[in-house]
Design an enzyme around this catalytic site. Structure first.
Site, PDB file in Angstrom:
ATOM      1  N   LYS A  14       0.831  -1.214   0.000  1.00 25.24           N
ATOM      2  CA  LYS A  14       0.000   0.000   0.000  1.00 25.24           C
ATOM      3  C   LYS A  14       0.862   1.261   0.000  1.00 25.24           C
ATOM      4  O   LYS A  14       0.590   2.201  -0.733  1.00 25.24           O
ATOM      5  CB  LYS A  14      -0.935   0.031   1.236  1.00 25.24           C
ATOM      6  CG  LYS A  14      -1.879  -1.152   1.330  1.00 25.24           C
ATOM      7  CD  LYS A  14      -2.895  -0.976   2.468  1.00 25.24           C
ATOM      8  CE  LYS A  14      -2.292  -0.983   3.863  1.00 25.24           C
ATOM      9  NZ  LYS A  14      -1.697  -2.260   4.263  1.00 25.24           N
ATOM     10  N   ARG A  89      -9.601   0.726   8.969  1.00 20.07           N
ATOM     11  CA  ARG A  89      -9.243  -0.639   9.328  1.00 20.07           C
ATOM     12  C   ARG A  89     -10.355  -1.338  10.095  1.00 20.07           C
ATOM     13  O   ARG A  89     -10.199  -2.494  10.473  1.00 20.07           O
ATOM     14  CB  ARG A  89      -7.992  -0.623  10.194  1.00 20.07           C
ATOM     15  CG  ARG A  89      -6.688  -0.880   9.439  1.00 20.07           C
ATOM     16  CD  ARG A  89      -5.564  -0.708  10.423  1.00 20.07           C
ATOM     17  NE  ARG A  89      -4.365  -1.408  10.107  1.00 20.07           N
ATOM     18  CZ  ARG A  89      -3.279  -0.858   9.580  1.00 20.07           C
ATOM     19  NH1 ARG A  89      -3.290   0.400   9.208  1.00 20.07           N
ATOM     20  NH2 ARG A  89      -2.191  -1.566   9.417  1.00 20.07           N
ATOM     21  N   ARG A 128      11.476  -6.762   4.861  1.00 21.18           N
ATOM     22  CA  ARG A 128      11.371  -5.337   5.224  1.00 21.18           C
ATOM     23  C   ARG A 128      11.969  -5.090   6.611  1.00 21.18           C
ATOM     24  O   ARG A 128      12.569  -4.046   6.862  1.00 21.18           O
ATOM     25  CB  ARG A 128       9.897  -4.924   5.202  1.00 21.18           C
ATOM     26  CG  ARG A 128       9.696  -3.451   5.519  1.00 21.18           C
ATOM     27  CD  ARG A 128       8.270  -3.013   5.295  1.00 21.18           C
ATOM     28  NE  ARG A 128       7.419  -3.282   6.432  1.00 21.18           N
ATOM     29  CZ  ARG A 128       6.111  -3.022   6.456  1.00 21.18           C
ATOM     30  NH1 ARG A 128       5.515  -2.527   5.407  1.00 21.18           N
ATOM     31  NH2 ARG A 128       5.398  -3.280   7.536  1.00 21.18           N
ATOM     32  N   ARG A 134      11.227  -1.516  12.457  1.00 23.01           N
ATOM     33  CA  ARG A 134       9.905  -1.478  13.082  1.00 23.01           C
ATOM     34  C   ARG A 134       9.725  -2.686  13.983  1.00 23.01           C
ATOM     35  O   ARG A 134       9.790  -3.832  13.532  1.00 23.01           O
ATOM     36  CB  ARG A 134       8.810  -1.492  11.998  1.00 23.01           C
ATOM     37  CG  ARG A 134       8.565  -0.136  11.390  1.00 23.01           C
ATOM     38  CD  ARG A 134       7.529  -0.205  10.296  1.00 23.01           C
ATOM     39  NE  ARG A 134       6.240  -0.729  10.718  1.00 23.01           N
ATOM     40  CZ  ARG A 134       5.145  -0.674   9.964  1.00 23.01           C
ATOM     41  NH1 ARG A 134       5.195  -0.114   8.791  1.00 23.01           N
ATOM     42  NH2 ARG A 134       4.012  -1.175  10.404  1.00 23.01           N
ATOM     43  N   ARG A 145      -0.662  -8.701  13.809  1.00 23.67           N
ATOM     44  CA  ARG A 145      -1.190  -7.736  12.843  1.00 23.67           C
ATOM     45  C   ARG A 145      -2.041  -8.437  11.782  1.00 23.67           C
ATOM     46  O   ARG A 145      -3.084  -7.927  11.374  1.00 23.67           O
ATOM     47  CB  ARG A 145      -0.041  -6.957  12.179  1.00 23.67           C
ATOM     48  CG  ARG A 145       0.581  -5.958  13.144  1.00 23.67           C
ATOM     49  CD  ARG A 145       1.948  -5.512  12.680  1.00 23.67           C
ATOM     50  NE  ARG A 145       1.914  -4.775  11.444  1.00 23.67           N
ATOM     51  CZ  ARG A 145       2.940  -4.668  10.602  1.00 23.67           C
ATOM     52  NH1 ARG A 145       4.080  -5.289  10.876  1.00 23.67           N
ATOM     53  NH2 ARG A 145       2.836  -3.957   9.512  1.00 23.67           N
TER      54      ARG A 145
HETATM   55  P1  AMP Z   1       0.737   0.431   9.198  1.00 25.30           P
HETATM   56  O1  AMP Z   1       1.921   1.293   9.019  1.00 25.30           O
HETATM   57  O2  AMP Z   1      -0.424   0.841   8.340  1.00 25.30           O
HETATM   58  O3  AMP Z   1       1.055  -1.035   9.049  1.00 25.30           O
HETATM   59  O4  AMP Z   1       0.225   0.634  10.697  1.00 25.30           O
HETATM   60  C1  AMP Z   1       1.067   0.313  11.799  1.00 25.30           C
HETATM   61  C2  AMP Z   1       0.230   0.191  13.051  1.00 25.30           C
HETATM   62  O5  AMP Z   1      -0.406   1.451  13.350  1.00 25.30           O
HETATM   63  C3  AMP Z   1      -0.911  -0.814  12.991  1.00 25.30           C
HETATM   64  O6  AMP Z   1      -0.477  -2.147  13.240  1.00 25.30           O
HETATM   65  C4  AMP Z   1      -1.815  -0.297  14.095  1.00 25.30           C
HETATM   66  O7  AMP Z   1      -1.279  -0.587  15.364  1.00 25.30           O
HETATM   67  C5  AMP Z   1      -1.698   1.220  13.904  1.00 25.30           C
HETATM   68  N1  AMP Z   1      -2.696   1.713  12.943  1.00 25.30           N
HETATM   69  C6  AMP Z   1      -2.457   2.278  11.738  1.00 25.30           C
HETATM   70  N2  AMP Z   1      -3.589   2.627  11.129  1.00 25.30           N
HETATM   71  C7  AMP Z   1      -4.594   2.257  11.962  1.00 25.30           C
HETATM   72  C8  AMP Z   1      -6.009   2.319  11.895  1.00 25.30           C
HETATM   73  N3  AMP Z   1      -6.623   2.818  10.814  1.00 25.30           N
HETATM   74  N4  AMP Z   1      -6.713   1.838  12.955  1.00 25.30           N
HETATM   75  C9  AMP Z   1      -6.114   1.344  14.030  1.00 25.30           C
HETATM   76  N5  AMP Z   1      -4.781   1.233  14.167  1.00 25.30           N
HETATM   77  C10 AMP Z   1      -4.021   1.671  13.138  1.00 25.30           C
END
Ligand code: AMP
Length: 192
Positions: A14, A89, A128, A134, A145
């Site tokens: 994404k 999400r 990654r 991370r 996740r």
């Molecule tokens: P990402 O970078 O999109 O993989 O997001 C990393 C982490 O941020 C996720 O595993 C969640 O803990 C939190 N997070 C990001 N976007 C959301 C969302 N829309 N709702 C809830 N938690 C989120």
């Protein structure tokens, strides 16, 4: 306005694909994950509130996430449109986004879902992890996740399918070839 939701599991591409679309279509990229990480780096109150949840691979509560997203949209009154990456999400987040956009006379234009199977996701994130630094790319946290994705996030798709807004794209293959497919879909939206 062109408001695109780029949907898919962790590791679907994404972020990479958003970047390409942003450059071409002059949209504002909103990645809720990136914004949360920025807050954590800057040690803001919000950052402190969410850092443990994120490190553990759990979703941040809807109320916090939605408030942050709305604030972010409001920072860009001149935007020609947005790419939402990693949001919504949950179905509650999708509903809140619809309500918010309706309030400003807008709507979600379309949702592109990147399909990538779990074996490929695990492999990509293991790679990654070597560069991302991370904590949540750790294999145990990644499992959580993926669990959150299949437990909560996947239900967002039927929500948008009911509105006839979902296009599915195979997220496995050459990055450029996938980017071209996405570009064709988004150019189609822009032409309407
Ligand atoms: P990402 O970078 O999109 O993989 O997001 C990393 C982490 O941020 C996720 O595993 C969640 O803990 C939190 N997070 C990001 N976007 C959301 C969302 N829309 N709702 C809830 N938690 C989120």
């Amino acid at each position: 306005m062109l408001n695109l939701v780029l949907f898919g599991p962790p590791g679907a591409g994404k972020g990479t694909q958003s970047q390409k679309l942003v450059d071409k279509h002059h949209l504002v990229h909103i990645s809720t994950g990136d914004i949360f990480r920025e807050h954590i780096r800057n040690e803001t109150d919000l950052g402190q509130q969410v850092s443990q949840l994120i490190a553990d691979g759990e979703l941040v509560p809807d109320s916090i996430t939605i408030a942050m997203l709305e604030e972010e949209i409001n920072k860009h009154p001149e935007a020609r449109g947005f790419i939402f990456d990693g949001f919504p999400r949950t179905v509650a987040q999708a509903q809140a986004l619809d309500t918010f956009l309706e309030g400003i006379g807008e709507e979600v234009t379309g949702v592109i879902a990147l399909d990538v199977d779990e074996a490929e996701l695990t492999e990509r994130i293991a790679k990654r992890k070597l560069v991302s630094n991370r904590a949540d790319d750790d294999s145990e946290k990644l499992k959580k996740r993926i669990q959150e994705y299949y437990g909560k996030t996947i239900h967002v798709l039927p929500y948008y399918e009911a509105q006839g807004k979902v296009e599915r794209v195979n997220g496995i293959g050459e990055i450029e070839a996938i980017a071209q497919q996405l570009d064709a879909i988004v150019s189609g939206y822009a032409a309407v």
